[in-house]
Design a protein around this motif. Structure first.
Motif, PDB file in Angstrom:
ATOM      1  N   LEU A  99       7.510  -3.117  36.984  1.00 10.55           N
ATOM      2  CA  LEU A  99       8.698  -3.682  36.339  1.00 10.55           C
ATOM      3  C   LEU A  99       8.281  -4.568  35.173  1.00 10.55           C
ATOM      4  CD1 LEU A  99      11.748  -4.138  36.120  1.00 10.55           C
ATOM      5  CD2 LEU A  99      11.470  -6.052  37.737  1.00 10.55           C
ATOM      6  N   ALA A 100       7.297  -5.415  35.360  1.00 10.08           N
ATOM      7  CA  ALA A 100       6.831  -6.299  34.286  1.00 10.08           C
ATOM      8  C   ALA A 100       6.408  -5.483  33.073  1.00 10.08           C
ATOM      9  CB  ALA A 100       5.684  -7.167  34.789  1.00 10.08           C
ATOM     10  N   TYR A 101       5.669  -4.424  33.304  1.00 13.30           N
ATOM     11  CA  TYR A 101       5.188  -3.591  32.202  1.00 13.30           C
ATOM     12  C   TYR A 101       6.341  -2.867  31.500  1.00 13.30           C
ATOM     13  CZ  TYR A 101       2.893  -0.059  29.445  1.00 13.30           C
ATOM     14  OH  TYR A 101       2.513   0.741  28.404  1.00 13.30           O
ATOM     15  N   TYR A 102       7.112  -2.098  32.252  1.00 16.40           N
ATOM     16  CA  TYR A 102       8.157  -1.273  31.637  1.00 16.40           C
ATOM     17  C   TYR A 102       9.275  -2.103  31.014  1.00 16.40           C
ATOM     18  CZ  TYR A 102       5.895   2.852  33.542  1.00 16.40           C
ATOM     19  OH  TYR A 102       4.988   3.850  33.829  1.00 16.40           O
ATOM     20  N   LEU A 103       9.657  -3.199  31.646  1.00 18.47           N
ATOM     21  CA  LEU A 103      10.697  -4.047  31.075  1.00 18.47           C
ATOM     22  C   LEU A 103      10.187  -4.718  29.798  1.00 18.47           C
ATOM     23  CD1 LEU A 103      13.571  -5.090  31.397  1.00 18.47           C
ATOM     24  CD2 LEU A 103      12.664  -6.952  32.815  1.00 18.47           C
ATOM     25  N   ILE A 107      11.805  -4.219  26.012  1.00 21.24           N
ATOM     26  CA  ILE A 107      12.262  -5.351  25.203  1.00 21.24           C
ATOM     27  C   ILE A 107      11.463  -5.442  23.902  1.00 21.24           C
ATOM     28  CG2 ILE A 107      12.333  -7.888  25.126  1.00 21.24           C
ATOM     29  CD1 ILE A 107      13.183  -7.701  28.145  1.00 21.24           C
ATOM     30  N   GLU A 108      10.149  -5.335  23.993  1.00 25.21           N
ATOM     31  CA  GLU A 108       9.296  -5.473  22.807  1.00 25.21           C
ATOM     32  C   GLU A 108       9.509  -4.353  21.798  1.00 25.21           C
ATOM     33  OE1 GLU A 108       7.304  -8.132  22.091  1.00 25.21           O
ATOM     34  OE2 GLU A 108       8.041  -9.058  23.938  1.00 25.21           O
ATOM     35  N   THR A 109       9.837  -3.159  22.271  1.00 18.99           N
ATOM     36  CA  THR A 109      10.028  -2.027  21.356  1.00 18.99           C
ATOM     37  C   THR A 109      11.496  -1.816  20.997  1.00 18.99           C
ATOM     38  OG1 THR A 109      10.140  -0.443  23.189  1.00 18.99           O
ATOM     39  CG2 THR A 109       7.967  -0.830  22.192  1.00 18.99           C
ATOM     40  N   GLY A 110      12.376  -2.666  21.515  1.00 22.24           N
ATOM     41  CA  GLY A 110      13.798  -2.572  21.190  1.00 22.24           C
ATOM     42  C   GLY A 110      14.511  -1.401  21.847  1.00 22.24           C
ATOM     43  N   ARG A 111      13.948  -0.876  22.942  1.00 28.89           N
ATOM     44  CA  ARG A 111      14.580   0.260  23.635  1.00 28.89           C
ATOM     45  C   ARG A 111      15.445  -0.225  24.797  1.00 28.89           C
ATOM     46  NH1 ARG A 111      10.956   3.860  26.046  1.00 28.89           N
ATOM     47  NH2 ARG A 111       9.389   2.242  26.077  1.00 28.89           N
ATOM     48  N   ILE A 112      16.240  -1.247  24.534  1.00 29.41           N
ATOM     49  CA  ILE A 112      17.144  -1.780  25.556  1.00 29.41           C
ATOM     50  C   ILE A 112      18.413  -2.238  24.862  1.00 29.41           C
ATOM     51  CG2 ILE A 112      16.095  -4.089  25.430  1.00 29.41           C
ATOM     52  CD1 ILE A 112      16.625  -4.360  28.459  1.00 29.41           C
ATOM     53  N   ASN A 113      19.554  -1.889  25.425  1.00 30.79           N
ATOM     54  CA  ASN A 113      20.799  -2.281  24.753  1.00 30.79           C
ATOM     55  C   ASN A 113      21.101  -3.762  24.984  1.00 30.79           C
ATOM     56  OD1 ASN A 113      22.675  -2.723  26.992  1.00 30.79           O
ATOM     57  ND2 ASN A 113      22.637  -0.505  27.296  1.00 30.79           N
ATOM     58  N   PHE A 137      13.360 -13.605  26.250  1.00 36.12           N
ATOM     59  CA  PHE A 137      12.886 -12.283  25.809  1.00 36.12           C
ATOM     60  C   PHE A 137      11.446 -12.270  25.302  1.00 36.12           C
ATOM     61  CE2 PHE A 137      17.505 -12.508  24.814  1.00 36.12           C
ATOM     62  CZ  PHE A 137      17.925 -11.757  25.902  1.00 36.12           C
ATOM     63  N   SER A 138      10.656 -13.220  25.700  1.00 36.01           N
ATOM     64  CA  SER A 138       9.230 -13.155  25.381  1.00 36.01           C
ATOM     65  C   SER A 138       8.457 -13.419  26.669  1.00 36.01           C
ATOM     66  CB  SER A 138       8.853 -14.171  24.302  1.00 36.01           C
ATOM     67  OG  SER A 138       9.078 -15.477  24.770  1.00 36.01           O
ATOM     68  N   GLU A 139       7.264 -12.880  26.706  1.00 37.18           N
ATOM     69  CA  GLU A 139       6.414 -12.985  27.895  1.00 37.18           C
ATOM     70  C   GLU A 139       7.169 -12.568  29.160  1.00 37.18           C
ATOM     71  OE1 GLU A 139       4.391 -16.727  28.221  1.00 37.18           O
ATOM     72  OE2 GLU A 139       3.704 -16.664  26.143  1.00 37.18           O
ATOM     73  N   THR A 140       7.872 -11.470  29.055  1.00 36.16           N
ATOM     74  CA  THR A 140       8.678 -10.955  30.161  1.00 36.16           C
ATOM     75  C   THR A 140       7.839 -10.789  31.419  1.00 36.16           C
ATOM     76  OG1 THR A 140      10.123  -9.847  28.584  1.00 36.16           O
ATOM     77  CG2 THR A 140      10.180  -9.042  30.856  1.00 36.16           C
ATOM     78  N   TRP A 141       6.614 -10.306  31.263  1.00 34.11           N
ATOM     79  CA  TRP A 141       5.743 -10.064  32.411  1.00 34.11           C
ATOM     80  C   TRP A 141       5.523 -11.319  33.249  1.00 34.11           C
ATOM     81  CZ3 TRP A 141       4.491  -9.817  27.307  1.00 34.11           C
ATOM     82  CH2 TRP A 141       3.630 -10.786  26.807  1.00 34.11           C
ATOM     83  N   THR A 142       5.451 -12.507  32.603  1.00 31.91           N
ATOM     84  CA  THR A 142       5.236 -13.732  33.386  1.00 31.91           C
ATOM     85  C   THR A 142       6.472 -14.087  34.201  1.00 31.91           C
ATOM     86  OG1 THR A 142       5.894 -15.187  31.571  1.00 31.91           O
ATOM     87  CG2 THR A 142       3.555 -14.660  31.754  1.00 31.91           C
TER      88      THR A 142
END
Length: 189
Positions: A99-103, A107-113, A137-142
């Motif tokens: 989840l940390a990776y894919y989310l 977010i980082e590539t803008g592929r989320i509405n 919306f930054s450091e989502t993995w943490t």
């Protein structure tokens, strides 16, 4: 209302087991040490279902047995619990990592509405309500790594089926968010 039970010394516990649960002892002294080290409630309560013969008028009647049989049943239960806890820890680690990776990638590539992005932000910030920094919306993995497993499940539930399938661990045979929720309810509640 259930009446509280009086304290019993180890000697009284052994006597009670003999008289009320039909347990015999090949070595009472070893049994006393075992009960002291592992707690009467833990050892006896877990094995009740195994040794009850029948119920009558709200009272349980037990099959005659050796204390070592109860001890063995308890030790198997403890071993099973340890294995289950390790598996659940592995499951949680795998799900959190994916989840940390894919989310983060979404977010980082803008592929989320926009709506989904803010829905996830609200879930994470609600979970982090006692922590110093709001998720932005930054450091989502943490933030995912620090979230409770219940929060992780809520986030996964927001994602589309394709993303859920990427995240859900195939090694545990969990194929849908519904199965994950059932797993959580079964083992955590």
């Amino acid at each position: 209302m259930r009446q509280s039970k009086p304290f019993k010394s180890i000697k009284e516990q052994v006597q009670y087991l003999k008289e009320n649960k039909q347990i015999s002892f090949s070595d009472e002294e070893s049994a006393k040490i075992y009960l002291l080290n592992h707690n009467y409630y833990n050892v006896i309560s877990v094995a009740k279902v195994r040794f009850v013969s029948y119920f009558k008028d709200g009272k349980k009647y037990y099959l005659p047995s050796q204390f070592e049989m109860w001890q063995d049943y308890y030790e198997k239960d403890v071993m099973l619990s340890k294995k289950l806890i390790l598996q659940v820890a592995d499951l949680e680690k795998e799900i959190n990592s994916k989840l940390a990776y894919y989310l983060s990638e979404m977010i980082e590539t803008g592929r989320i509405n926009h709506d989904l992005k803010y829905r996830i932000k609200n879930i994470i910030n609600h979970d982090m309500n006692n922590k110093a920094k709001d998720y932005a919306f930054s450091e989502t993995w943490t933030y995912v790594t620090q979230s409770t497993f219940g929060t992780v499940v809520k986030i996964i539930d927001c994602l589309d089926k394709v993303m859920q399938k990427k995240i859900l661990p195939k090694s545990f045979g969990i194929k849908s968010i519904k199965e994950l929720k059932n797993f959580v309810i079964t083992y955590f509640i």
